[in-house]
Design a protein around this motif. Structure first.
Motif, mmCIF file in Angstrom:
data_model
loop_
_atom_site.group_PDB
_atom_site.id
_atom_site.type_symbol
_atom_site.label_atom_id
_atom_site.label_comp_id
_atom_site.label_asym_id
_atom_site.label_seq_id
_atom_site.Cartn_x
_atom_site.Cartn_y
_atom_site.Cartn_z
ATOM 1 N N ALA A 1 14.907 2.742 4.456
ATOM 2 C CA ALA A 1 13.490 2.900 4.142
ATOM 3 C C ALA A 1 13.372 3.409 2.718
ATOM 4 C CB ALA A 1 12.821 3.871 5.110
ATOM 5 N N ASP A 2 12.343 2.942 2.011
ATOM 6 C CA ASP A 2 12.095 3.429 0.656
ATOM 7 C C ASP A 2 11.508 4.847 0.727
ATOM 8 O OD1 ASP A 2 9.280 3.275 1.013
ATOM 9 O OD2 ASP A 2 9.095 1.390 -0.073
ATOM 10 N N PRO A 3 11.237 5.486 -0.405
ATOM 11 C CA PRO A 3 10.759 6.867 -0.367
ATOM 12 C C PRO A 3 9.456 7.102 0.402
ATOM 13 C CG PRO A 3 11.637 6.406 -2.526
ATOM 14 C CD PRO A 3 11.604 5.099 -1.764
ATOM 15 N N GLU A 4 8.678 6.067 0.687
ATOM 16 C CA GLU A 4 7.466 6.240 1.482
ATOM 17 C C GLU A 4 7.622 5.715 2.903
ATOM 18 O OE1 GLU A 4 3.605 5.639 -0.065
ATOM 19 O OE2 GLU A 4 4.090 6.598 -1.972
ATOM 20 N N GLY A 5 8.855 5.366 3.302
ATOM 21 C CA GLY A 5 9.123 4.976 4.676
ATOM 22 C C GLY A 5 9.019 3.502 4.981
ATOM 23 N N ASN A 6 8.842 2.653 3.971
ATOM 24 C CA ASN A 6 8.785 1.207 4.195
ATOM 25 C C ASN A 6 10.195 0.675 4.420
ATOM 26 O OD1 ASN A 6 5.888 0.843 3.599
ATOM 27 N ND2 ASN A 6 6.522 1.567 1.578
ATOM 28 N N GLU A 7 10.410 0.042 5.577
ATOM 29 C CA GLU A 7 11.732 -0.441 5.929
ATOM 30 C C GLU A 7 12.122 -1.650 5.092
ATOM 31 O OE1 GLU A 7 9.206 -0.454 8.303
ATOM 32 O OE2 GLU A 7 9.695 1.296 9.513
ATOM 33 N N PHE A 8 13.421 -1.742 4.805
ATOM 34 C CA PHE A 8 13.994 -2.937 4.189
ATOM 35 C C PHE A 8 15.438 -3.048 4.638
ATOM 36 C CE2 PHE A 8 14.842 0.410 1.126
ATOM 37 C CZ PHE A 8 16.059 0.110 0.545
ATOM 38 N N ASP B 1 0.850 -1.185 0.000
ATOM 39 C CA ASP B 1 0.000 0.000 0.000
ATOM 40 C C ASP B 1 0.886 1.236 0.000
ATOM 41 O OD1 ASP B 1 -2.180 -1.673 0.183
ATOM 42 O OD2 ASP B 1 -2.589 -1.260 2.288
ATOM 43 N N CYS B 2 0.495 2.267 -0.752
ATOM 44 C CA CYS B 2 1.332 3.463 -0.837
ATOM 45 C C CYS B 2 0.516 4.645 -1.351
ATOM 46 C CB CYS B 2 2.525 3.213 -1.740
ATOM 47 S SG CYS B 2 2.098 2.800 -3.449
ATOM 48 N N HIS B 3 1.111 5.828 -1.279
ATOM 49 C CA HIS B 3 0.482 7.028 -1.823
ATOM 50 C C HIS B 3 0.748 7.164 -3.315
ATOM 51 C CE1 HIS B 3 -1.250 9.004 1.617
ATOM 52 N NE2 HIS B 3 -0.155 8.742 2.325
ATOM 53 N N ASP B 4 1.972 6.842 -3.757
ATOM 54 C CA ASP B 4 2.386 7.090 -5.134
ATOM 55 C C ASP B 4 2.965 5.816 -5.753
ATOM 56 O OD1 ASP B 4 3.471 8.008 -7.517
ATOM 57 O OD2 ASP B 4 4.376 9.794 -6.617
ATOM 58 N N GLN C 1 -2.369 2.237 -4.647
ATOM 59 C CA GLN C 1 -2.582 3.539 -4.029
ATOM 60 C C GLN C 1 -3.673 3.451 -2.960
ATOM 61 O OE1 GLN C 1 -4.073 6.641 -6.637
ATOM 62 N NE2 GLN C 1 -2.744 8.108 -5.601
ATOM 63 N N VAL C 2 -3.357 3.967 -1.776
ATOM 64 C CA VAL C 2 -4.317 4.038 -0.675
ATOM 65 C C VAL C 2 -4.270 5.450 -0.091
ATOM 66 C CG1 VAL C 2 -4.148 1.573 -0.107
ATOM 67 C CG2 VAL C 2 -2.670 3.220 1.062
ATOM 68 N N PRO C 3 -5.351 5.895 0.561
ATOM 69 C CA PRO C 3 -5.369 7.269 1.081
ATOM 70 C C PRO C 3 -4.583 7.460 2.370
ATOM 71 C CG PRO C 3 -7.469 6.193 1.510
ATOM 72 C CD PRO C 3 -6.642 5.243 0.668
ATOM 73 N N GLU C 4 -4.485 6.427 3.195
ATOM 74 C CA GLU C 4 -3.821 6.594 4.490
ATOM 75 C C GLU C 4 -2.313 6.425 4.354
ATOM 76 O OE1 GLU C 4 -4.857 2.263 4.072
ATOM 77 O OE2 GLU C 4 -6.009 4.079 3.841
ATOM 78 N N GLY C 5 -1.597 7.050 5.273
ATOM 79 C CA GLY C 5 -0.140 6.952 5.288
ATOM 80 C C GLY C 5 0.343 5.851 6.212
ATOM 81 N N LYS C 6 1.615 5.545 6.126
ATOM 82 C CA LYS C 6 2.250 4.571 7.013
ATOM 83 C C LYS C 6 2.375 5.202 8.394
ATOM 84 C CE LYS C 6 6.596 2.031 7.397
ATOM 85 N NZ LYS C 6 6.923 2.475 8.724
ATOM 86 N N THR C 7 2.026 4.450 9.434
ATOM 87 C CA THR C 7 2.053 5.023 10.781
ATOM 88 C C THR C 7 2.978 4.308 11.751
ATOM 89 O OG1 THR C 7 0.124 3.710 11.405
ATOM 90 C CG2 THR C 7 -0.296 5.943 10.586
ATOM 91 N N VAL C 8 3.287 3.048 11.512
ATOM 92 C CA VAL C 8 4.146 2.287 12.431
ATOM 93 C C VAL C 8 5.154 1.469 11.632
ATOM 94 C CG1 VAL C 8 2.380 2.124 14.237
ATOM 95 C CG2 VAL C 8 2.555 0.320 12.529
ATOM 96 N N LYS C 9 6.106 0.875 12.346
ATOM 97 C CA LYS C 9 7.095 -0.017 11.725
ATOM 98 C C LYS C 9 6.377 -1.143 10.984
ATOM 99 C CE LYS C 9 10.840 -3.127 13.088
ATOM 100 N NZ LYS C 9 10.226 -4.443 12.942
ATOM 101 N N ASN C 10 6.884 -1.463 9.798
ATOM 102 C CA ASN C 10 6.298 -2.558 9.027
ATOM 103 C C ASN C 10 6.409 -3.878 9.782
ATOM 104 O OD1 ASN C 10 6.145 -0.593 7.071
ATOM 105 N ND2 ASN C 10 7.306 -1.718 5.549
ATOM 106 N N ARG C 11 5.392 -4.703 9.672
ATOM 107 C CA ARG C 11 5.449 -6.045 10.245
ATOM 108 C C ARG C 11 6.049 -7.028 9.252
ATOM 109 N NH1 ARG C 11 0.905 -7.530 14.182
ATOM 110 N NH2 ARG C 11 2.345 -9.258 14.304
ATOM 111 N N LEU C 12 6.135 -6.639 8.014
ATOM 112 C CA LEU C 12 6.733 -7.441 6.950
ATOM 113 C C LEU C 12 7.670 -6.509 6.190
ATOM 114 C CD1 LEU C 12 6.621 -10.071 5.120
ATOM 115 C CD2 LEU C 12 4.916 -8.836 3.799
#
Length: 137
Positions: free
Chosen positions: A114-121, A11-14, A63-74
């Motif tokens: 983290a990628d440009p939307e904050g998803n950790e890897f 899920d992401c904004h862009d 694309q989803v409307p909400e943003g990332k709020t916590v550390k990814n579980r995956l």
């Protein structure tokens, strides 16, 4: 009866921006796009190939409307194949990744980004066959 792991959905904004980032990271190509969705992969999936055996999954950005709020579980782990880990981290930072602290501590063998939307890897050890440089004589 059995199933196959065929897609990982993010899920992401862009979707276009994240697909471009991850294509550059993984050397993937865009396989499909529609409004609010981009699918990338290293191969073009067919029903026959998927039924024949385990194949690498594609990655779908929705694309989803909400943003990332916590550390990814995956999260994804990547391993450089033609550079050492430090050089790969520098390349990924240049593509738009950022270093993040998720409580991993100082004594670790991987780098958390983290990628440009904050998803950790994680960037793990290199798989490059020969990353040792011989010092000049």
């Amino acid at each position: 009866m059995t199933s196959r792991f065929t897609e990982l959905v993010v899920d992401c904004h862009d979707p276009e921006r994240l697909a471009a980032f991850w294509c550059a990271v993984l050397d993937f190509t865009v396989l499909d796009r529609s409004e609010g969705k981009v699918e990338i992969g290293s191969w073009e999936p067919t029903v026959e190939a998927v039924r024949a055996g385990q194949m690498p999954p594609t990655v779908v950005f929705i694309q989803v409307p909400e943003g990332k709020t916590v550390k990814n579980r995956l999260h994804l782990d990547v391993s450089p194949i033609d550079a050492d880990t430090d050089n790969e981290v520098a390349r990924l930072l240049g593509l738009g990744a950022t270093k993040v602290d998720v409580g991993q501590g100082p004594d670790r063998s991987w780098v958390v980004l983290a990628d440009p939307e904050g998803n950790e890897f994680d960037v793990l050890r290199t798989l490059a066959p020969n990353t040792y440089v011989t010092p000049p004589a």
